[in-house]
Design an enzyme around this catalytic site. Structure first.
Site, PDB file in Angstrom:
ATOM      1  N   HIS A  12       0.823  -1.214   0.000  1.00  0.00           N
ATOM      2  CA  HIS A  12       0.000   0.000   0.000  1.00  0.00           C
ATOM      3  C   HIS A  12       0.854   1.260   0.000  1.00  0.00           C
ATOM      4  O   HIS A  12       2.015   1.245   0.414  1.00  0.00           O
ATOM      5  CB  HIS A  12      -0.944   0.002   1.205  1.00  0.00           C
ATOM      6  N   GLU A  85      -2.575  -6.878   7.489  1.00  0.00           N
ATOM      7  CA  GLU A  85      -1.263  -6.767   8.122  1.00  0.00           C
ATOM      8  C   GLU A  85      -1.265  -7.556   9.421  1.00  0.00           C
ATOM      9  O   GLU A  85      -2.317  -7.811  10.001  1.00  0.00           O
ATOM     10  CB  GLU A  85      -0.922  -5.292   8.388  1.00  0.00           C
ATOM     11  N   HIS A 150       0.534  -5.549   2.630  1.00  0.00           N
ATOM     12  CA  HIS A 150       1.317  -4.834   3.630  1.00  0.00           C
ATOM     13  C   HIS A 150       2.753  -5.339   3.726  1.00  0.00           C
ATOM     14  O   HIS A 150       3.089  -6.395   3.208  1.00  0.00           O
ATOM     15  CB  HIS A 150       0.627  -4.989   4.990  1.00  0.00           C
TER      16      HIS A 150
END
Length: 189
Positions: A12, A85, A150
């Site tokens: 991201h 994550e 992530h």
């Protein structure tokens, strides 16, 4: 050795917590202006590569990054909670360098062995990442999949496939390619 098909991975874009060096984990922090620009830049790069499916973490920073790419390349998004994550428990929101100073470890020492019991431990992150990515790649072997997730998942994938953890930059796409039984990871052109 994994016989998965080649795939793409995009961490991201940047958030304010990335910029401040905070443990983000499962906190649902949005992209900042830099992160939005990184997502747009990644979308331009990925427009030059075949993508059949986008699979994203449900956390807003990853989902917004995936949405920017999706809009640019015209591929819909599937959401998979297995791509979230790793949770850092009571450390979430704290500044990493401050925590390291408080527990007496140097800045370059990884936190993996020093996480609190309420955090997801590294072996669990690796197993979850392998299961989530593997399920998609095994069930759709003819598709070129872009995973948007992530740092923890990128580090787990590099450990699983290329033999060592690598740091993935915010908003930068990576191509995981298999040649026989050997895997490589590189930034796509």
């Amino acid at each position: 050795m994994h016989t998965w098909t080649d795939f793409l991975f995009l961490r991201h874009g940047q958030t304010d917590w990335n910029l401040e060096g905070r443990f983000q984990g499962l906190a649902d922090t949005p992209l900042n202006a830099t992160g939005l620009a990184q997502a747009a830049n990644a979308a331009e790069i990925l427009a030059n590569h075949p993508v059949d499916r986008i699979v994203s973490s449900p956390l807003i920073r990853a989902l917004k990054t995936a949405a920017v790419v999706s809009e640019r390349i015209g591929v819909p998004i599937d959401i998979d909670t297995g791509l979230s994550e790793r949770g850092f428990g009571s450390l979430e929101g704290q500044v990493v360098r401050d925590v390291k100073r408080e527990i007496g470890i140097s800045p370059n020492v990884p936190m993996a062995a020093h996480l609190p019991p309420d955090a997801e431990q590294w072996p669990d992150t690796v197993a979850r990442t392998e299961a989530a990515i593997g399920a998609w790649l095994t069930s759709r072997p003819t598709e070129r999949i872009l995973f948007v997730a992530h740092h923890g998942l990128f580090a787990a994938l590099t450990e699983i496939l290329v033999g060592g953890r690598r740091e993935g930059e915010n908003g930068k796409p990576y191509a995981f390619n298999r040649d026989g039984t050997a895997w490589s990871v590189a930034e796509p052109d």
